[in-house]
Design an enzyme around this catalytic site. Structure first.
Site, mmCIF file in Angstrom:
data_model
loop_
_atom_site.group_PDB
_atom_site.id
_atom_site.type_symbol
_atom_site.label_atom_id
_atom_site.label_comp_id
_atom_site.label_asym_id
_atom_site.label_seq_id
_atom_site.Cartn_x
_atom_site.Cartn_y
_atom_site.Cartn_z
ATOM 1 C CB THR A 82 -21.801 13.447 11.823
ATOM 2 O OG1 THR A 82 -22.478 14.532 12.460
ATOM 3 C CG2 THR A 82 -20.358 13.858 11.549
ATOM 4 C CG ASP A 84 -25.849 9.673 11.700
ATOM 5 O OD1 ASP A 84 -25.009 9.790 10.775
ATOM 6 O OD2 ASP A 84 -25.575 9.881 12.896
ATOM 7 N N GLY A 85 -25.640 7.741 9.192
ATOM 8 C CA GLY A 85 -24.933 6.520 8.820
ATOM 9 C C GLY A 85 -24.576 5.689 10.040
ATOM 10 C CB ALA A 86 -24.319 2.724 11.241
ATOM 11 N N GLY A 91 -17.463 6.761 14.463
ATOM 12 C CA GLY A 91 -16.203 6.791 13.716
ATOM 13 C C GLY A 91 -15.795 8.222 13.395
ATOM 14 N N GLY A 92 -16.789 9.086 13.214
ATOM 15 C CA GLY A 92 -16.515 10.502 12.941
ATOM 16 C C GLY A 92 -16.458 11.335 14.208
ATOM 17 C CD GLU A 94 -23.137 10.554 14.970
ATOM 18 O OE1 GLU A 94 -22.941 9.468 15.547
ATOM 19 O OE2 GLU A 94 -22.537 10.881 13.935
HETATM 20 C C1 5RP Z 1 -20.003 9.680 12.838
HETATM 21 C C2 5RP Z 1 -20.750 8.431 12.615
HETATM 22 C C3 5RP Z 1 -20.988 8.022 11.200
HETATM 23 O O1 5RP Z 1 -22.340 7.794 11.019
HETATM 24 C C4 5RP Z 1 -20.241 6.762 10.912
HETATM 25 O O2 5RP Z 1 -18.874 6.966 11.228
HETATM 26 C C5 5RP Z 1 -20.383 6.343 9.438
HETATM 27 O O3 5RP Z 1 -19.732 7.259 8.625
HETATM 28 P P1 5RP Z 1 -19.636 7.102 7.059
HETATM 29 O O4 5RP Z 1 -21.000 7.403 6.513
HETATM 30 O O5 5RP Z 1 -18.611 8.115 6.663
HETATM 31 O O6 5RP Z 1 -19.201 5.686 6.771
HETATM 32 O O7 5RP Z 1 -21.177 7.763 13.511
HETATM 33 O O8 5RP Z 1 -19.774 9.930 14.200
#
Ligand code: 5RP
Length: 225
Positions: A33, A86-88, A101-102, A108
């Site tokens: 996400t 996934d991102g971080a 953050g999301g 996740e």
């Molecule tokens: C969401 C997350 C996202 O991976 C994290 O917030 C990074 O988001 P982005 O790719 O928008 O920088 O953990 O819960």
């Protein structure tokens, strides 16, 4: 000079290139996400006919996947996944991460736990020496909000309720500032052990297996030590 958006796109493309050889009619991909994960989802649409489907870590990602005509499966119907992408919000050299953050940290963590490998995609700005500058998200059961906030303060943090936000699981998020996390697995265990905490956004037990970090000079690939 590449923009942050272009760097995120590069990281997403690198993940697609990495997973392409494992795709097949029985293969299910775990999907994260966030804005970087969104770019991965958009790219995954090209491979629609080459996988069984996906498991999403949020309602938001599920809607985006479905919008591309990708099958979104219930995790209860999936026994194995080769990868979770996934991102971080932050990642260190050991591939420990702060995520959430999301707000999707719990799903996740669940989806990632079923996948064989966690591939983290991010622009290089997410790489840090020590985790904690990004406030640590903690998902809490609503009735435990104040009790958990006091306990997090006792652990050295400054918790703040994410105002007006409810997770996909109907819970609240406390964002904990002021942390300098040297022992990420130990701190993850300590926070997760507090009654009323669903999970915290530390992903250190385990962290990612591979990080694809987009830089101005191309993709920097880190493996878990
Ligand atoms: C969401 C997350 C996202 O991976 C994290 O917030 C990074 O988001 P982005 O790719 O928008 O920088 O953990 O819960």
């Amino acid at each position: 000079m590449l923009t942050q958006q272009e760097l995120k796109q590069q990281a997403a493309d690198a993940a697609l290139a990495l997973i392409e050889p494992v795709l097949g009619p029985d293969v299910v991909i775990g999907v994260g996400t966030g804005s970087t994960a969104d770019l991965f989802i958009d790219g995954l649409a090209r491979y629609r006919g080459r996988l069984r489907g996906t498991v999403a870590s949020s309602e938001r990602s599920a809607a985006r996947l479905a919008g591309h005509g990708l099958a979104v499966l219930d995790l209860n119907d999936v026994a194995a996944m080769p990868v979770y992408v996934d991102g971080a919000d932050e990642i260190d050299a050991r591939l420990h991460m702060i995520k959430g953050g999301g707000g999707a940290l719990t799903r996740e963590k669940i989806v990632a736990s079923v996948a064989r490998r966690f591939i983290c995609i991010a622009d290089e700005s997410k790489l840090v020496e020590r985790l904690g500058s990004f406030p640590l998200p903690v998902e809490v059961i609503p009735m435990a909000r104040q009790a958990v906030a006091r306990a997090l303060a006792a652990l050295g943090g400054q918790p703040r309720l994410r105002e007006g936000y409810t997770t996909d699981n109907g819970n609240l998020i406390l964002d904990v500032a002021g942390l300098q996390i040297d022992d990420a697995p130990g701190f993850e265990a300590a926070v997760n052990d507090l009654p009323g905490v669903v999970t915290c956004g530390l992903f250190a037990r385990p962290g990612a297996d591979v990080a694809l970090l987009a830089t101005q000079n191309g993709i920097r690939r880190l493996e878990r030590p």
